[in-house]
Design an enzyme around this catalytic site. Structure first.
Site, PDB file in Angstrom:
ATOM      1  N   GLU A 114     -11.022  11.665  35.591  1.00 31.65           N
ATOM      2  CA  GLU A 114     -11.069  10.212  35.490  1.00 31.65           C
ATOM      3  C   GLU A 114     -10.965   9.863  34.013  1.00 31.65           C
ATOM      4  O   GLU A 114     -11.529  10.549  33.168  1.00 31.65           O
ATOM      5  CB  GLU A 114     -12.377   9.628  36.047  1.00 31.65           C
ATOM      6  CG  GLU A 114     -12.509   9.694  37.546  1.00 31.65           C
ATOM      7  CD  GLU A 114     -13.270  10.931  38.007  1.00 31.65           C
ATOM      8  OE1 GLU A 114     -13.843  11.633  37.149  1.00 31.65           O
ATOM      9  OE2 GLU A 114     -13.274  11.195  39.220  1.00 31.65           O
ATOM     10  N   ASN A 119      -8.080   4.026  27.125  1.00 31.87           N
ATOM     11  CA  ASN A 119      -8.007   5.217  26.282  1.00 31.87           C
ATOM     12  C   ASN A 119      -6.570   5.744  26.237  1.00 31.87           C
ATOM     13  O   ASN A 119      -6.228   6.757  26.846  1.00 31.87           O
ATOM     14  CB  ASN A 119      -8.981   6.289  26.785  1.00 31.87           C
ATOM     15  CG  ASN A 119      -9.171   7.417  25.807  1.00 31.87           C
ATOM     16  OD1 ASN A 119      -8.381   7.599  24.888  1.00 31.87           O
ATOM     17  ND2 ASN A 119     -10.222   8.190  26.015  1.00 31.87           N
ATOM     18  N   TYR A 126      -3.000  13.604  28.767  1.00 33.66           N
ATOM     19  CA  TYR A 126      -2.991  14.098  30.140  1.00 33.66           C
ATOM     20  C   TYR A 126      -1.593  14.025  30.753  1.00 33.66           C
ATOM     21  O   TYR A 126      -1.167  14.946  31.446  1.00 33.66           O
ATOM     22  CB  TYR A 126      -4.006  13.338  30.989  1.00 33.66           C
ATOM     23  CG  TYR A 126      -5.415  13.460  30.465  1.00 33.66           C
ATOM     24  CD1 TYR A 126      -5.918  14.673  29.992  1.00 33.66           C
ATOM     25  CD2 TYR A 126      -6.263  12.363  30.416  1.00 33.66           C
ATOM     26  CE1 TYR A 126      -7.201  14.791  29.501  1.00 33.66           C
ATOM     27  CE2 TYR A 126      -7.559  12.464  29.928  1.00 33.66           C
ATOM     28  CZ  TYR A 126      -8.018  13.677  29.470  1.00 33.66           C
ATOM     29  OH  TYR A 126      -9.289  13.783  28.980  1.00 33.66           O
TER      30      TYR A 126
END
Length: 156
Positions: A114, A119, A126
């Site tokens: 999560e 961000n 990611y």
């Protein structure tokens, strides 16, 4: 990044890892894991934590960490952080590479996490490792009620 080495976290690292955590999250989000929490993670058979160690000086200094919980063939990323003084040096990329490789060695075939929508650096990190958005958890973060984006890499 030549002076940065990666290794698995030990219980003796808990205090230094908690210091990186505090410098990275506590002030901004009024959150943060304690030394005791990281000690428990280092002794938990279901968790795997990697530390980034700067050994450019006479003594080693932990400057980042990343961790997962391993359950069956899934790895749930719990946290990734790099000390503010060492950001912008691709240490988070190295942590993710190590975390993924070692998770695969332990039987993980997919990975999830999560992340806050605000961000952007984490979202980019990611995505660069093949994670894709699969949903949201509304009002997930207790400090400000921000949603969490659920991301998966289904093929490690």
């Amino acid at each position: 990044m030549s002076d940065i080495k990666f290794r698995e976290m030990t219980p003796d690292d808990a205090e230094d890892v908690a210091a990186v955590e505090a410098a990275s999250f506590s002030a901004e989000f009024s959150l943060g894991w304690s030394r005791d929490a990281f000690y428990r993670e280092a002794t938990n058979d279901l968790s795997l934590y990697i530390v980034a160690v700067d050994d450019s000086k006479s003594s080693e200094k932990i400057v980042g960490y990343a961790g997962v919980w391993l359950i069956a063939d899934e790895a749930q990323i719990m946290n990734v952080a790099v000390a503010p003084s060492h950001r912008g040096k691709k240490i988070s990329n190295g942590l993710m590479q190590e975390l993924i490789a070692r998770s695969k060695q332990k039987g993980a075939t997919r990975m999830t996490l999560e992340v806050r929508p605000s961000n952007a650096p984490a979202l980019a990190l990611y995505a660069s490792f093949g994670f894709k958005e699969y949903g949201r958890r509304p009002h997930y973060y207790q400090d400000n009620g921000e949603d969490a984006i659920i991301m998966w890499n289904m093929k490690l």
